[in-house]
Design a protein around this motif. Sequence first.
Motif, PDB file in Angstrom:
ATOM      1  N   ARG A 144       0.824  -1.210   0.000  1.00  0.00           N
ATOM      2  CA  ARG A 144       0.000   0.000   0.000  1.00  0.00           C
ATOM      3  C   ARG A 144       0.862   1.266   0.000  1.00  0.00           C
ATOM      4  NH1 ARG A 144      -3.483  -3.715   1.762  1.00  0.00           N
ATOM      5  NH2 ARG A 144      -5.506  -3.535   0.747  1.00  0.00           N
ATOM      6  N   THR A 145       1.985   1.233   0.684  1.00  0.00           N
ATOM      7  CA  THR A 145       2.910   2.368   0.649  1.00  0.00           C
ATOM      8  C   THR A 145       3.367   2.616  -0.775  1.00  0.00           C
ATOM      9  OG1 THR A 145       3.710   1.950   2.887  1.00  0.00           O
ATOM     10  CG2 THR A 145       5.153   3.223   1.450  1.00  0.00           C
ATOM     11  N   ARG A 146       3.753   1.551  -1.452  1.00  0.00           N
ATOM     12  CA  ARG A 146       4.254   1.681  -2.827  1.00  0.00           C
ATOM     13  C   ARG A 146       3.163   2.143  -3.776  1.00  0.00           C
ATOM     14  NH1 ARG A 146       9.217   2.399  -1.300  1.00  0.00           N
ATOM     15  NH2 ARG A 146      10.138   0.547  -0.384  1.00  0.00           N
ATOM     16  N   GLU A 147       1.943   1.659  -3.617  1.00  0.00           N
ATOM     17  CA  GLU A 147       0.847   2.097  -4.481  1.00  0.00           C
ATOM     18  C   GLU A 147       0.540   3.574  -4.241  1.00  0.00           C
ATOM     19  OE1 GLU A 147      -0.501   0.595  -7.051  1.00  0.00           O
ATOM     20  OE2 GLU A 147       0.680  -1.205  -6.707  1.00  0.00           O
ATOM     21  N   TRP A 148       0.604   4.009  -2.991  1.00  0.00           N
ATOM     22  CA  TRP A 148       0.400   5.424  -2.685  1.00  0.00           C
ATOM     23  C   TRP A 148       1.481   6.252  -3.380  1.00  0.00           C
ATOM     24  CZ3 TRP A 148       3.187   9.374  -0.562  1.00  0.00           C
ATOM     25  CH2 TRP A 148       2.476  10.528  -0.228  1.00  0.00           C
ATOM     26  N   GLN A 149       2.738   5.788  -3.337  1.00  0.00           N
ATOM     27  CA  GLN A 149       3.824   6.502  -4.001  1.00  0.00           C
ATOM     28  C   GLN A 149       3.569   6.630  -5.502  1.00  0.00           C
ATOM     29  OE1 GLN A 149       7.101   3.977  -2.753  1.00  0.00           O
ATOM     30  NE2 GLN A 149       7.850   5.559  -1.361  1.00  0.00           N
TER      31      GLN A 149
END
Length: 182
Positions: free
Chosen positions: A87-92
């Motif tokens: 989810r962190t990477r998708e937000w980025q």
Amino acid sequence: AEAADGYMRNFHIQPYQMHVHKVSDTAYGLEVDFDTSLAGAELSMRYDDLAQAEALLAHAQQTFVTMKAYSDELRKRGHIGLKPEQRTREWQRVMAKVHLRHQRWQEALGLLEPYLAWSETFRDSLSLEERLPYFRGTSQGAYQDAILAHAALYNQTPSERAFDTALVALGKLKARHLKDAL
């Protein structure tokens, strides 16, 4: 209170298990809130509503902090958690798109490069049947966004180094296509 105790005894639910169920229900509700905010931000950008996209991304980021705490609690109790790194990477990836729209090329690359590195590792964990759709679904767009940012930086300040960096970004996309074809 007696009815609740009787219910728990009849269905073999202990108070500890009720706590775990409450934690997991709350965590999954937060997960849906985060994912919905992220999807809404992408949709808002398609309709050129950058202010709404940024507001939804800020909401997703706030939700993520709470969601991660619940995910950590679930992991302590033997559950798998909520994939906070994904989810962190998708937000980025989505935030990088906002930076691209504002022509903040360096900021976009600062988010895209870790996303692309993570994406390759994540892709390798997928089955062969899932890899190509995953790449074509989100990862390919991130590669293209990185190429755009590198090309824009070269256009702003032409130099051999900036040109080489843009070519490397293009080469990474072509290499991914070739690996998928093979």
